[in-house]
Design a protein around this motif. Structure first.
Motif, short mmCIF file in Angstrom:
data_model
loop_
_atom_site.label_atom_id
_atom_site.label_comp_id
_atom_site.label_asym_id
_atom_site.label_seq_id
_atom_site.Cartn_x
_atom_site.Cartn_y
_atom_site.Cartn_z
N SER A 178 9.30 -17.43 2.07
CA SER A 178 10.01 -18.54 2.70
C SER A 178 9.08 -19.43 3.52
O SER A 178 9.49 -20.48 4.02
CB SER A 178 11.11 -17.99 3.62
OG SER A 178 10.53 -17.22 4.68
N LYS A 180 7.63 -18.33 6.32
CA LYS A 180 7.52 -17.73 7.66
C LYS A 180 6.52 -16.58 7.64
O LYS A 180 6.21 -16.02 6.59
CB LYS A 180 8.89 -17.25 8.13
CG LYS A 180 9.90 -18.37 8.36
CD LYS A 180 11.18 -17.80 8.97
CE LYS A 180 12.18 -18.92 9.32
NZ LYS A 180 12.79 -19.52 8.15
N VAL A 213 22.19 -19.87 12.74
CA VAL A 213 21.38 -21.08 12.70
C VAL A 213 21.43 -21.78 14.06
O VAL A 213 20.40 -22.24 14.58
CB VAL A 213 21.87 -22.03 11.59
CG1 VAL A 213 21.18 -23.38 11.69
CG2 VAL A 213 21.61 -21.40 10.21
N CYS A 270 22.33 -20.49 2.66
CA CYS A 270 21.18 -20.26 3.54
C CYS A 270 20.02 -21.20 3.22
O CYS A 270 19.32 -21.68 4.13
CB CYS A 270 20.72 -18.81 3.44
SG CYS A 270 21.84 -17.63 4.22
N LYS A 271 19.83 -21.49 1.94
CA LYS A 271 18.78 -22.44 1.57
C LYS A 271 19.10 -23.83 2.11
O LYS A 271 18.21 -24.55 2.58
CB LYS A 271 18.62 -22.48 0.05
CG LYS A 271 17.94 -21.24 -0.53
CD LYS A 271 17.87 -21.29 -2.04
CE LYS A 271 17.17 -20.05 -2.60
NZ LYS A 271 17.19 -20.01 -4.08
N LYS A 272 20.36 -24.19 2.05
CA LYS A 272 20.78 -25.50 2.57
C LYS A 272 20.53 -25.60 4.07
O LYS A 272 20.11 -26.65 4.57
CB LYS A 272 22.27 -25.70 2.26
CG LYS A 272 22.84 -26.99 2.80
CD LYS A 272 24.33 -27.09 2.50
CE LYS A 272 24.95 -28.33 3.12
NZ LYS A 272 26.41 -28.41 2.86
N ASP A 274 18.32 -23.76 5.71
CA ASP A 274 16.93 -23.41 5.98
C ASP A 274 16.80 -22.19 6.88
O ASP A 274 16.10 -22.20 7.89
CB ASP A 274 16.18 -24.60 6.60
CG ASP A 274 14.66 -24.39 6.58
OD1 ASP A 274 14.19 -23.65 5.69
OD2 ASP A 274 13.98 -24.95 7.45
N ILE A 275 17.50 -21.13 6.51
CA ILE A 275 17.37 -19.86 7.23
C ILE A 275 17.14 -18.76 6.19
O ILE A 275 17.73 -18.77 5.11
CB ILE A 275 18.62 -19.56 8.08
CG1 ILE A 275 18.39 -18.30 8.93
CG2 ILE A 275 19.88 -19.43 7.24
CD1 ILE A 275 19.48 -18.06 9.97
N ASP A 276 16.23 -17.84 6.49
CA ASP A 276 15.98 -16.72 5.59
C ASP A 276 17.21 -15.81 5.51
O ASP A 276 17.97 -15.69 6.47
CB ASP A 276 14.80 -15.87 6.09
CG ASP A 276 13.47 -16.57 5.92
OD1 ASP A 276 13.43 -17.68 5.35
OD2 ASP A 276 12.45 -15.98 6.36
#
Length: 475
Positions: A178, A180, A213, A270-272, A274-276
Motif C-alpha cells: 500500500s 506504508k 478514517v 477502503c481503496k476509495k 485510502d485506508i489499508d
C-alpha cells in the motif's frame, strides 16, 4: 535455499497429461477432443503472469485439439506438441529466450519428464506422479495431476517473487504494497480491528471504516474464518440467543461471516477512502479465500500461533506476516518464528506482544515485553495488540518502542457481541491516535540541545550565561 531458487524463475514449463489434466482420454465423434482441465490451474497461469511476471509453456508428446484451445484461452504462446525429445526442446527454448537453466522450472509426472527435470533449475511433480519422478523432483506437490498441482507450484513461485520485493531492509522496516511502512523511525502503524464487530452487517462495517478514517487510523482489520472448520462439531447445535433469534451456534457463526460479495465491497470502499485493510485468517481455506484480494499483510491471531499448517499457507503468499503472541509461551513463540525463518530467513515478519484476556487487567498487560521481544528478535518490528479498556496503556506501548498497535474498534461498546466490551469507540480512538502522534513528536532524537524558546527564560532566570549564548539574541 528453496525460496531463493523459486524467486529466480522466469518461465514455468509443464507437461500436459498427468499435470494439467487427470491423464484421462475422452473421445468425441471424430476422435480425441476433450481433456479435463482444472480451473485453478488456469488461474495459476494468469496469476504467474500478472503477479510475478513469470510466463508459462507446455511441452508434451500429446497432439490434442483441446490443449491448443486451452493454451489460446490462457494466452500460452510457448506451446510444443508431439514432442519426442523434451530435453532438446528445453535447450532450444533457453537459447531462443536467452534464459539460464536456473531461471526455468519444470513440472512433470512420468519417466519421459526425467531428462528435462535434470536440466531445469527447479523441478516439481504432482502427488500421484510415479515414484522415480518423486525421487528426482525438488518439490512434490500435495495435489494430484489435474487437481491443482500446477496452481500449487505456481503459488510458491508467486510467493517467492513477492517475498523478494518485501524483504526486510537494513533499517528493519517492512514496506507494504500500500506504500506504508512499519518499523523503527516510522510513524506507528495504527490498526482499528473491526474483527466481527460488524455483527454480520456490511453497513455497520462501512460505518466503522468511515470512523477509522476519521480517526486517522492506518488500517482496519477483519477476521476471516471458515465456520465449518473453526467451530468444533460438538458445538454446532448448541442453541444461542442472537439478533437473528435463537439459532444454533454454527448458524450464528455463519451469520457473522462475510463472503466474497461483502469483502469485494470492503476492498473497493477502503481503496476509495485510502485506508489499508487486511484480516486475521483462522484456517487454510480462509487464506485461499483472501488471496482474491491484494491486502498488504496477514495477521495470525494468538490462538493460531501453534497452527503450523496455517502459518505455512500464509508464508506461501509471500505477504508480510504479523504474529500475535497472547496465551503463548516463549517456547511456542520461538517455534513459530523458527518456522518462518526456516522458510526464508529474510521473510517479512512482525511480532505483536499481547495478552489474550477480554478485557485485560492492567497488571497483566506486561508492556515491557515489547522491549523484551525487540531485544530477542533484532530486525523484526515489534508491536502491541491490546485488549484493555483504557487508552493510556496502548500509548505507553508506543513510548516503549511498539512500531504498530492494534485495538478492537466498535461503534458502541454496549452493542451485542463478544468483542464490543473490550473495544474502543470512535471518539476514544480519535484521542488515542492523536496522543500516539503527540508521543512520537515529543520523543525527539535523544540529543540534548537548547531550543530558541528557552533563550528568553535563560536571560531572565540564569545568573551566569555560557559564552556560546552571550552573542545570541536573548530578547
Amino acid at each position: 535455499m528453496l525460496n531463493e531458487k523459486l524467486s529466480r524463475i522466469k518461465l514455468l514449463l509443464t507437461d500436459c497429461d498427468g499435470v494439467l489434466t487427470d491423464g484421462g482420454v475422452y473421445y468425441g465423434e471424430t476422435g480425441e477432443e476433450f481433456k479435463k482441465f482444472d480451473i485453478r490451474d488456469g488461474m495459476g497461469v494468469e496469476r504467474l503472469r500478472n503477479l510475478a511476471g513469470v510466463t508459462t509453456g507446455i511441452i508434451t508428446g500429446e497432439l490434442s485439439p483441446s490443449l491448443i484451445r486451452r493454451a489460446e484461452k490462457l494466452k500460452i504462446t510457448e506451446l510444443h506438441l508431439g514432442v519426442k525429445d523434451k530435453p532438446a526442446v528445453f535447450e532450444e527454448i533457453l537459447n531462443r529466450l536467452n534464459l539460464q537453466p536456473d531461471e526455468v522450472a519444470y513440472i512433470g509426472d512420468d519417466t519421459n519428464d526425467l531428462g528435462i527435470m535434470k536440466l531445469a533449475g527447479l523441478s516439481a511433480c504432482p502427488s500421484d506422479a510415479i515414484s522415480f519422478v518423486k525421487e528426482a523432483a525438488d518439490i512434490v506437490c500435495e495435489s494430484k495431476g489435474g487437481a491443482g498441482c500446477f496452481r500449487e507450484f505456481a503459488e510458491q513461485i508467486i510467493a517467492s517473487h513477492h517475498a523478494i520485493k518485501t524483504k526486510l531492509p537494513a533499517n528493519n522496516t517492512i514496506w507494504l504494497n500500500s506504500g506504508k511502512k512499519i518499523g523503527p523511525g516510522e510513524p506507528c502503524y495504527i490498526i482499528a480491528e473491526i474483527g466481527i464487530n460488524h455483527n454480520g452487517s456490511l453497513e455497520i462495517a462501512k460505518q466503522l471504516i468511515d470512523e477509522a478514517v476519521a480517526a486517522k487510523a492506518s488500517a482496519v482489520k477483519f477476521q476471516k474464518r471458515t465456520p465449518e472448520i473453526c467451530v468444533p462439531k460438538d458445538q454446532w447445535n448448541i442453541m444461542r440467543d442472537t439478533p437473528w433469534g435463537r439459532i444454533t451456534y454454527i448458524d450464528y457463526k455463519r451469520k457473522t461471516e462475510f463472503g466474497i460479495a461483502e469483502y469485494a465491497t470492503i476492498d473497493q470502499y477502503c481503496k476509495k477512502l485510502d485506508i489499508d485493510w487486511f484480516v486475521s485468517t483462522w484456517d487454510v481455506e480462509a487464506v485461499d479465500f483472501m488471496e482474491r484480494f491484494d491486502t498488504p499483510l496477514y495477521k495470525l491471531a494468538s490462538a493460531s500461533l501453534t497452527d503450523f499448517p496455517l502459518i505455512n499457507r500464509i508464508l506461501l503468499t509471500g505477504k508480510p506476516l504479523m504474529l500475535s503472541t497472547g496465551m503463548s509461551t516463549n517456547k511456542e513463540i520461538e517455534a513459530a518464528v523458527n518456522l518462518v525463518r526456516e522458510f526464508d530467513e529474510n521473510y517479512p515478519l512482525l511480532i505483536a506482544h499481547s495478552t489474550s484476556a477480554y478485557p485485560c487487567k492492567p497488571e497483566e498487560l506486561n508492556l515491557k515485553m515489547v522491549q523484551t521481544l525487540e531485544a530477542k528478535y533484532p530486525g523484526v518490528p515489534i508491536g502491541y495488540s491490546g485488549h484493555e479498556t483504557g487508552l493510556a496503556t496502548t500509548i505507553a506501548a508506543v513510548s516503549l518502542g511498539a512500531t504498530f498497535v492494534e485495538r478492537h474498534f466498535t461503534l458502541d461498546r454496549a452493542m451485542w457481541g463478544s468483542d464490543h466490551a473490550a473495544s474502543v469507540e470512535p471518539q476514544g480512538f480519535q484521542r488515542m491516535v492523536r496522543d500516539i502522534r503527540d508521543v512520537e513528536t515529543a520523543t525527539g532524537d535523544g540529543i540534548k540541545k537548547v531550543y530558541e524558546s528557552e533563550l528568553g527564560p535563560m536571560k531572565r532566570l540564569r545568573v551566569n550565561i555560557s559564552d556560546e549564548y552571550k552573542d545570541k539574541s536573548l530578547a
